[in-house]
Design a protein around this motif. Structure first.
Motif, PDB file in Angstrom:
ATOM      1  N   LEU A 229       0.925  -1.674  -0.229  1.00 45.46           N
ATOM      2  CA  LEU A 229       0.187  -0.256  -0.124  1.00 45.46           C
ATOM      3  C   LEU A 229       1.120   1.384   0.371  1.00 45.46           C
ATOM      4  O   LEU A 229       0.506   2.328  -1.032  1.00 45.46           O
ATOM      5  CB  LEU A 229      -0.729   0.529   0.983  1.00 45.46           C
ATOM      6  N   ALA A 230       2.208   1.285   0.800  1.00 48.83           N
ATOM      7  CA  ALA A 230       3.182   2.568   0.676  1.00 48.83           C
ATOM      8  C   ALA A 230       3.219   2.422  -0.586  1.00 48.83           C
ATOM      9  O   ALA A 230       3.749   4.162  -1.033  1.00 48.83           O
ATOM     10  CB  ALA A 230       4.157   1.545   1.817  1.00 48.83           C
ATOM     11  N   ARG A 231       3.974   1.580  -1.244  1.00 48.37           N
ATOM     12  CA  ARG A 231       3.981   1.765  -2.893  1.00 48.37           C
ATOM     13  C   ARG A 231       3.147   3.206  -3.689  1.00 48.37           C
ATOM     14  O   ARG A 231       3.616   3.376  -4.939  1.00 48.37           O
ATOM     15  CB  ARG A 231       4.798   0.376  -3.663  1.00 48.37           C
ATOM     16  N   VAL A 232       1.961   2.527  -3.690  1.00 53.00           N
ATOM     17  CA  VAL A 232       0.949   3.219  -4.165  1.00 53.00           C
ATOM     18  C   VAL A 232       0.114   4.648  -4.121  1.00 53.00           C
ATOM     19  O   VAL A 232      -0.878   5.128  -4.603  1.00 53.00           O
ATOM     20  CB  VAL A 232      -0.420   2.066  -5.135  1.00 53.00           C
ATOM     21  N   GLN A 233       0.754   4.888  -2.547  1.00 58.91           N
ATOM     22  CA  GLN A 233       0.234   6.458  -2.142  1.00 58.91           C
ATOM     23  C   GLN A 233       0.231   7.369  -3.220  1.00 58.91           C
ATOM     24  O   GLN A 233       0.101   8.396  -3.471  1.00 58.91           O
ATOM     25  CB  GLN A 233       0.896   6.606  -0.707  1.00 58.91           C
ATOM     26  N   HIS A 234       1.895   7.184  -3.768  1.00 55.04           N
ATOM     27  CA  HIS A 234       1.984   8.683  -4.477  1.00 55.04           C
ATOM     28  C   HIS A 234       2.078   7.860  -5.934  1.00 55.04           C
ATOM     29  O   HIS A 234       2.649   9.275  -6.944  1.00 55.04           O
ATOM     30  CB  HIS A 234       3.498   8.809  -4.241  1.00 55.04           C
ATOM     31  N   ALA A 235       1.520   7.252  -6.904  1.00 50.56           N
ATOM     32  CA  ALA A 235       0.963   6.046  -7.778  1.00 50.56           C
ATOM     33  C   ALA A 235       0.302   7.555  -8.508  1.00 50.56           C
ATOM     34  O   ALA A 235      -0.085   7.939  -7.736  1.00 50.56           O
ATOM     35  CB  ALA A 235       0.937   5.416  -7.958  1.00 50.56           C
ATOM     36  N   PRO A 236       1.033   7.619  -9.749  1.00 50.14           N
ATOM     37  CA  PRO A 236       0.614   8.543 -10.533  1.00 50.14           C
ATOM     38  C   PRO A 236      -1.197   8.405 -10.891  1.00 50.14           C
ATOM     39  O   PRO A 236      -1.832   6.704 -11.386  1.00 50.14           O
ATOM     40  CB  PRO A 236      -0.103   8.826 -12.135  1.00 50.14           C
ATOM     41  N   THR A 237      -2.391   8.780 -10.766  1.00 49.87           N
ATOM     42  CA  THR A 237      -3.782   8.565 -11.389  1.00 49.87           C
ATOM     43  C   THR A 237      -4.548   9.718 -12.581  1.00 49.87           C
ATOM     44  O   THR A 237      -3.891  11.016 -12.960  1.00 49.87           O
ATOM     45  CB  THR A 237      -4.697   8.509  -9.223  1.00 49.87           C
ATOM     46  N   GLY A 238      -5.516   9.461 -12.042  1.00 51.48           N
ATOM     47  CA  GLY A 238      -6.563   9.921 -12.742  1.00 51.48           C
ATOM     48  C   GLY A 238      -6.432  10.278 -14.723  1.00 51.48           C
ATOM     49  O   GLY A 238      -6.486  10.311 -15.855  1.00 51.48           O
ATOM     50  N   SER A 239      -5.210   8.949 -15.352  1.00 47.16           N
ATOM     51  CA  SER A 239      -5.344   8.846 -16.604  1.00 47.16           C
ATOM     52  C   SER A 239      -5.289   7.888 -17.226  1.00 47.16           C
ATOM     53  O   SER A 239      -5.645   6.992 -16.337  1.00 47.16           O
ATOM     54  CB  SER A 239      -3.412   8.756 -17.291  1.00 47.16           C
ATOM     55  N   ARG A 240      -6.329   7.703 -17.842  1.00 54.37           N
ATOM     56  CA  ARG A 240      -6.970   6.885 -18.578  1.00 54.37           C
ATOM     57  C   ARG A 240      -5.394   5.294 -20.010  1.00 54.37           C
ATOM     58  O   ARG A 240      -6.124   4.939 -20.621  1.00 54.37           O
ATOM     59  CB  ARG A 240      -8.051   7.208 -19.820  1.00 54.37           C
ATOM     60  N   CYS A 241      -4.636   6.341 -20.155  1.00 54.59           N
ATOM     61  CA  CYS A 241      -3.412   5.514 -21.169  1.00 54.59           C
ATOM     62  C   CYS A 241      -2.304   5.554 -20.446  1.00 54.59           C
ATOM     63  O   CYS A 241      -1.769   5.616 -19.461  1.00 54.59           O
ATOM     64  CB  CYS A 241      -3.569   6.497 -21.856  1.00 54.59           C
ATOM     65  N   TYR A 242      -1.983   3.787 -20.278  1.00 58.53           N
ATOM     66  CA  TYR A 242      -0.609   3.337 -19.786  1.00 58.53           C
ATOM     67  C   TYR A 242       0.408   2.964 -20.269  1.00 58.53           C
ATOM     68  O   TYR A 242      -0.597   2.042 -21.079  1.00 58.53           O
ATOM     69  CB  TYR A 242      -1.720   2.893 -17.999  1.00 58.53           C
ATOM     70  N   ARG A 243       1.475   2.962 -20.507  1.00 61.04           N
ATOM     71  CA  ARG A 243       2.529   1.530 -20.891  1.00 61.04           C
ATOM     72  C   ARG A 243       2.306   0.304 -20.444  1.00 61.04           C
ATOM     73  O   ARG A 243       2.439  -0.511 -19.559  1.00 61.04           O
ATOM     74  CB  ARG A 243       3.762   2.669 -20.666  1.00 61.04           C
ATOM     75  N   MET A 244       1.844  -0.980 -21.291  1.00 64.90           N
ATOM     76  CA  MET A 244       1.845  -2.043 -21.510  1.00 64.90           C
ATOM     77  C   MET A 244       3.030  -2.682 -21.823  1.00 64.90           C
ATOM     78  O   MET A 244       3.041  -2.252 -22.997  1.00 64.90           O
ATOM     79  CB  MET A 244       0.450  -2.077 -21.586  1.00 64.90           C
TER      80      MET A 244
END
Length: 386
Positions: A229-244
């Motif tokens: 949970l600590a790793r995703v606290q400051h992860a970017p959010t709100g984008s509809r496109c992700y690198r896969m």
């Protein structure tokens, strides 16, 4: 891929699984306890503690089942006064227990009313009309033999969190603090101090990091946070496109059914993509058939036209359902608008190749169509003769 899932608390499958950890807890504690257990359960929808009631009816040696509620105390009011009256719901620091009507409580009333379905149906019908339900003194006495109850208001929840942190070095979440407070509140009246080997188990409900602000307010510091949970606290959010990876595709497709919204289907490998491409081509063929039948001016018998058209519609619906059930990972109200593909390194060439691949299979955006086959030039008779 991640094994995530959710089951509502009124779902019978969830209650069946909840029964098992009452037995698990008993066999973990049995040699050290006096042979019986008591459970304090934070509850709002009466699901988790109903599982304990079923475990007790199945033969598990349970002495007390404590119904621990917050300020929305419809269950506590029933077990103290016998009145199950609907009140407005208050917003508290324990949101999972902010429930005005406990959905699973009707299942317990079935046994309280002597397993009489007609009496239960009449009582629930009156509750729907008036918002009130009452029981006789004899039925209330019987319910008190099955359950004890306690209520924890906002101040008591914060006090329980601070107390356990100081005395035991354990950080409670607000919901579990309701169960701890109810157990301490009933300790003297239930005779637990006179039975030192009797085990009281409080069911923990969540990690305190889910309620960071509430625990921080009670303790003056944030709770310890799990590593994931600590790793995703400051992860970017709100984008509809992700690198896969290049093997993953997010495809936009709108089914021709008017009543269904278009899903975004996520494929993880090319073989699954090819299978879906063949299925989608069949779907479009059926769509074209339906369209031609609507636009056709050929006079046919009404029953023939109705039967044939319905058959194609049934085929289309069955195919769409099979696609949705097998491959749907998430739904969206609006389509992304274009196919998204990428590589682990973010190279433009891989993204272009992937997008070209999706268009070639006819699975790209609505504006993208598969390339038409090159027309073969007819050979002349002279060329054939040569």
């Amino acid at each position: 891929q991640y094994g995530l899932g959710a089951v509502n608390s009124i779902n019978w499958a969830r209650i069946m699984f909840q029964i098992t950890y009452y037995y698990y807890t008993y066999f973990k504690l049995f040699p050290q306890c006096d042979g019986e257990l008591s459970f304090s359960v934070p509850t709002g929808n009466f699901g988790d503690i109903l599982a304990g009631y079923y475990a007790k009816r199945m033969g598990l040696p349970v002495r007390h089942l404590v119904v621990a509620t917050n300020s929305n105390d419809i269950l506590h009011r029933f077990f103290t006064s016998g009145n199950y009256d609907k009140h407005p719901v208050e917003q508290t620091c324990t949101p999972s227990m902010d429930i005005g009507i406990s959905s699973n409580f009707e299942r317990y009333l079935f046994y309280l009313f002597g397993e009489d379905p007609k009496k239960l149906a009449d009582a629930m019908e009156g509750f729907k009309r008036t918002g009130k339900l009452g029981v006789t003194p004899e039925e209330l006495q019987h319910a008190r033999q099955d359950f004890l109850s306690g209520v924890a208001h906002e101040g008591a929840i914060g006090a329980a969190i601070r107390s356990w942190d100081q005395l035991h070095g354990y950080c409670l979440d607000p919901h579990t603090a309701c169960g701890v407070h109810a157990a301490n509140e009933l300790r003297a009246s239930s005779g637990w101090p006179q039975a030192p080997r009797h085990a009281m188990v409080v069911l923990g409900t969540a990690h305190p990091a889910k309620f960071n602000e509430i625990v921080n307010e009670a303790l003056g510091r944030p709770p310890p946070m799990p590593e994931g949970l600590a790793r995703v606290q400051h992860a970017p959010t709100g984008s509809r496109c992700y690198r896969m990876p290049w093997t993953a595709f997010v495809l936009t497709w709108r089914p021709p059914l008017r009543s269904a919204r278009g899903p975004h289907v996520l494929h993880q490998n090319c073989s699954a993509l090819r299978r879906r491409a063949r299925a989608l081509r069949r779907f479009r063929l059926l769509q074209r058939r339906l369209g031609k039948r609507k636009q056709s001016s050929i006079k046919q018998r009404s029953w023939c036209r109705r039967t044939s058209g319905q058959r194609h519609r049934d085929q289309a619906v069955a195919l769409y359902r099979s696609l949705a059930l097998r491959d749907l990972l998430f739904l969206s109200r609006r389509p992304v608008g274009r196919a998204i593909a990428g590589s682990a390194s973010g190279s433009a060439s891989s993204a272009t190749d992937a997008l070209t691949c999706t268009r070639a299979w006819g699975l790209g955006p609505r504006c993208a169509r598969p390339p038409s086959r090159p027309t073969r030039r007819p050979r002349s008779r002279a060329a054939v003769g040569c």
